[in-house]
Design a protein around this motif. Structure first.
Motif, PDB file in Angstrom:
ATOM      1  N   ARG A  73       0.835  -1.209   0.000  1.00  0.00           N
ATOM      2  CA  ARG A  73       0.000   0.000   0.000  1.00  0.00           C
ATOM      3  C   ARG A  73       0.868   1.258   0.000  1.00  0.00           C
ATOM      4  O   ARG A  73       0.596   2.218  -0.723  1.00  0.00           O
ATOM      5  CB  ARG A  73      -0.916   0.010   1.222  1.00  0.00           C
ATOM      6  N   GLU A  74       1.924   1.278   0.816  1.00  0.00           N
ATOM      7  CA  GLU A  74       2.802   2.443   0.877  1.00  0.00           C
ATOM      8  C   GLU A  74       3.545   2.651  -0.441  1.00  0.00           C
ATOM      9  O   GLU A  74       3.745   3.785  -0.888  1.00  0.00           O
ATOM     10  CB  GLU A  74       3.805   2.298   2.033  1.00  0.00           C
ATOM     11  N   LYS A  75       3.949   1.575  -1.085  1.00  0.00           N
ATOM     12  CA  LYS A  75       4.617   1.688  -2.377  1.00  0.00           C
ATOM     13  C   LYS A  75       3.653   2.222  -3.440  1.00  0.00           C
ATOM     14  O   LYS A  75       4.025   3.040  -4.286  1.00  0.00           O
ATOM     15  CB  LYS A  75       5.188   0.331  -2.802  1.00  0.00           C
ATOM     16  N   LEU A  76       2.411   1.783  -3.393  1.00  0.00           N
ATOM     17  CA  LEU A  76       1.423   2.256  -4.359  1.00  0.00           C
ATOM     18  C   LEU A  76       1.079   3.726  -4.111  1.00  0.00           C
ATOM     19  O   LEU A  76       0.837   4.480  -5.057  1.00  0.00           O
ATOM     20  CB  LEU A  76       0.169   1.387  -4.299  1.00  0.00           C
ATOM     21  N   PHE A  77       1.056   4.126  -2.854  1.00  0.00           N
ATOM     22  CA  PHE A  77       0.811   5.535  -2.547  1.00  0.00           C
ATOM     23  C   PHE A  77       1.957   6.397  -3.065  1.00  0.00           C
ATOM     24  O   PHE A  77       1.750   7.491  -3.597  1.00  0.00           O
ATOM     25  CB  PHE A  77       0.636   5.731  -1.041  1.00  0.00           C
ATOM     26  N   GLU A  78       3.190   5.887  -2.941  1.00  0.00           N
ATOM     27  CA  GLU A  78       4.340   6.602  -3.497  1.00  0.00           C
ATOM     28  C   GLU A  78       4.240   6.665  -5.014  1.00  0.00           C
ATOM     29  O   GLU A  78       4.578   7.680  -5.637  1.00  0.00           O
ATOM     30  CB  GLU A  78       5.628   5.896  -3.077  1.00  0.00           C
ATOM     31  N   ALA A  79       3.750   5.576  -5.619  1.00  0.00           N
ATOM     32  CA  ALA A  79       3.568   5.556  -7.070  1.00  0.00           C
ATOM     33  C   ALA A  79       2.571   6.621  -7.511  1.00  0.00           C
ATOM     34  O   ALA A  79       2.762   7.271  -8.551  1.00  0.00           O
ATOM     35  CB  ALA A  79       3.092   4.172  -7.512  1.00  0.00           C
ATOM     36  N   GLN A  80       1.510   6.823  -6.729  1.00  0.00           N
ATOM     37  CA  GLN A  80       0.541   7.865  -7.044  1.00  0.00           C
ATOM     38  C   GLN A  80       1.229   9.225  -7.159  1.00  0.00           C
ATOM     39  O   GLN A  80       0.980   9.989  -8.099  1.00  0.00           O
ATOM     40  CB  GLN A  80      -0.541   7.930  -5.959  1.00  0.00           C
ATOM     41  N   LYS A  81       2.077   9.523  -6.201  1.00  0.00           N
ATOM     42  CA  LYS A  81       2.752  10.818  -6.200  1.00  0.00           C
ATOM     43  C   LYS A  81       3.726  10.942  -7.374  1.00  0.00           C
ATOM     44  O   LYS A  81       3.830  11.999  -7.997  1.00  0.00           O
ATOM     45  CB  LYS A  81       3.474  11.019  -4.864  1.00  0.00           C
TER      46      LYS A  81
END
Length: 406
Positions: free
Chosen positions: A351-359
């Motif tokens: 989830r944290e990696k995907l949130f970073e991907a969003q940014k």
């Protein structure tokens, strides 16, 4: 507005001009001006025509706020028909605050301009409409709503804000005086209220307070360079905000890591508008993390794991590795993490990696394949599948229409 309607666009342009007395022009896809409403103001030094600042990769149907090296604010709103960009509404130029002779002197130093043009430029600035950051975003929101009948959150505009590149090159020399006495500083009580809002995680209070303040031109942290002054002010703000967030319960390593990251971005930036955007974004990101931390009463091993994941988001992170760091059995750590957070450790890392991907998708031009590789996904297909499951959109769709998950 489903189809391009010049009469409607012309009406919107005149309405905005009559309401704010700010220049508005509309040009076609070839950057030819179709119509305009403006007062007779022209930058006596910078001869660049604003339509030339339209870039092929600009976002469509989202207001873009661009800041020239002469500190002129411009709002660009691209319209399309049948999937093709057909024109651009340009609102501006405007200024964020009064342009003083001292600010102008520092600006001329940054741009390496001959001083004999200062008075002409000062007279030009006096003719421009002043809109602070909040007012500028409100004009952008209004124009977007009038054109597309769609409400738009301020944060969407802030995330999409782009800046003019290659108009002039900033040449910074070493600042002889890092700090000097200023004629005006922020009232200490108003400043303390900002840090109190961060400490308490009061997002609404901070938003309301910042709208009431005009931070432009407050203090003087470089006597020669305007961009150095802006950087110094932003770094001081970040340092104070970081400590307020720690007082509010944010884990220190997370706070300091965030601080380092934003200061690096600020130091690497040569645009005043971008520096100010980083400062605002940092304050609100701190509040989000303070609130997230307050919403849970987690043990030290879980907080240490979260901090490690935050710091090493671009690395391959294993449960065994985390277990060694907190000196716990991997199975027990997994059970403890699930009990305290409601998520499995593997799910949280993803989830944290995907949130970073969003940014990364919104804030950079990094390719989707490269983002997948940077965040250590096994392959691009796996990344795209996980991303769509998390956001409901493919990475390509998300880049065109970002929606941040909380």
């Amino acid at each position: 507005m489903n189809r391009l309607d010049y009469s409607q666009i012309k009406f919107v342009a005149k309405l905005i001009y009559d309401s704010y007395k700010i220049p508005v022009i509309f040009c076609d896809q070839d950057k030819n001006i179709i119509f305009e409403h403006h007062v007779d103001v022209k930058n006596p030094i910078n001869k660049t025509m604003f339509p030339s600042l339209i870039h092929g990769n600009d976002e469509v149907r989202v207001p873009l706020i661009k800041v020239t090296n002469f500190l002129e604010n411009l709002i660009f709103l691209h319209v399309e028909e049948f999937g093709q960009r057909t024109g651009t509404l340009i609102i501006g130029p405007s200024l964020s605050t009064d342009m003083t002779k001292d600010t102008l002197s520092r600006l001329f130093h940054d741009l390496q301009l001959p001083k004999n043009n200062q008075e002409k430029l000062l007279q030009y600035y006096k003719k421009l409409v002043q809109l602070n950051r909040t007012e500028l975003f409100q004009v952008a929101q209004l124009a977007h709503y009038l054109l597309f009948q769609e409400e738009l959150d301020e944060m969407v505009i802030s995330k999409q804000a782009k800046l003019v590149e290659n108009m002039e090159v900033f040449v910074e020399q070493q600042v002889q005086s890092r700090r000097s006495n200023a004629s005006l500083h922020m009232d200490i009580h108003k400043e303390r209220y900002i840090w109190q809002c961060i400490k308490e995680g009061d997002k609404e209070g901070l938003t309301r307070h910042l709208q009431e303040l005009n931070l432009d031109g407050v203090g003087l942290l470089s006597t020669k360079s305007h961009i150095r002054h802006t950087k110094n002010s932003a770094i001081v703000s970040i340092a104070l905000a970081t400590r307020a967030a720690i007082d509010g319960g944010l884990y220190p390593e997370i706070a300091f890591t965030m601080s380092d990251l934003y200061i690096q971005h600020i130091e690497d930036s040569h645009d005043v508008g971008q520096i100010n955007l980083y400062s605002y974004e940092y304050l609100f990101e701190l509040i989000e993390r303070v609130n997230a931390n307050k919403s849970s009463n987690q043990s030290k091993p879980i907080r240490v794991c979260k901090n490690y994941i935050f710091n090493h988001i671009y690395d391959s992170i294993s449960i065994d590795e985390l277990a060694k760091i907190v000196h716990l059995n991997p199975v027990y750590l997994s059970q403890l993490f699930k009990k305290e957070t409601g998520l499995s450790l593997g799910r949280y890392i993803q989830r944290e990696k995907l949130f970073e991907a969003q940014k990364l998708l919104v804030q950079t031009d990094t390719s989707i394949a490269e983002i997948s590789s940077l965040l250590q996904f096994s392959d691009q297909s796996h990344f795209a599948s996980a991303f769509k499951k998390y956001t409901g959109l493919t990475p390509r769709e998300y880049r065109k229409n970002p929606k941040y998950n909380t």
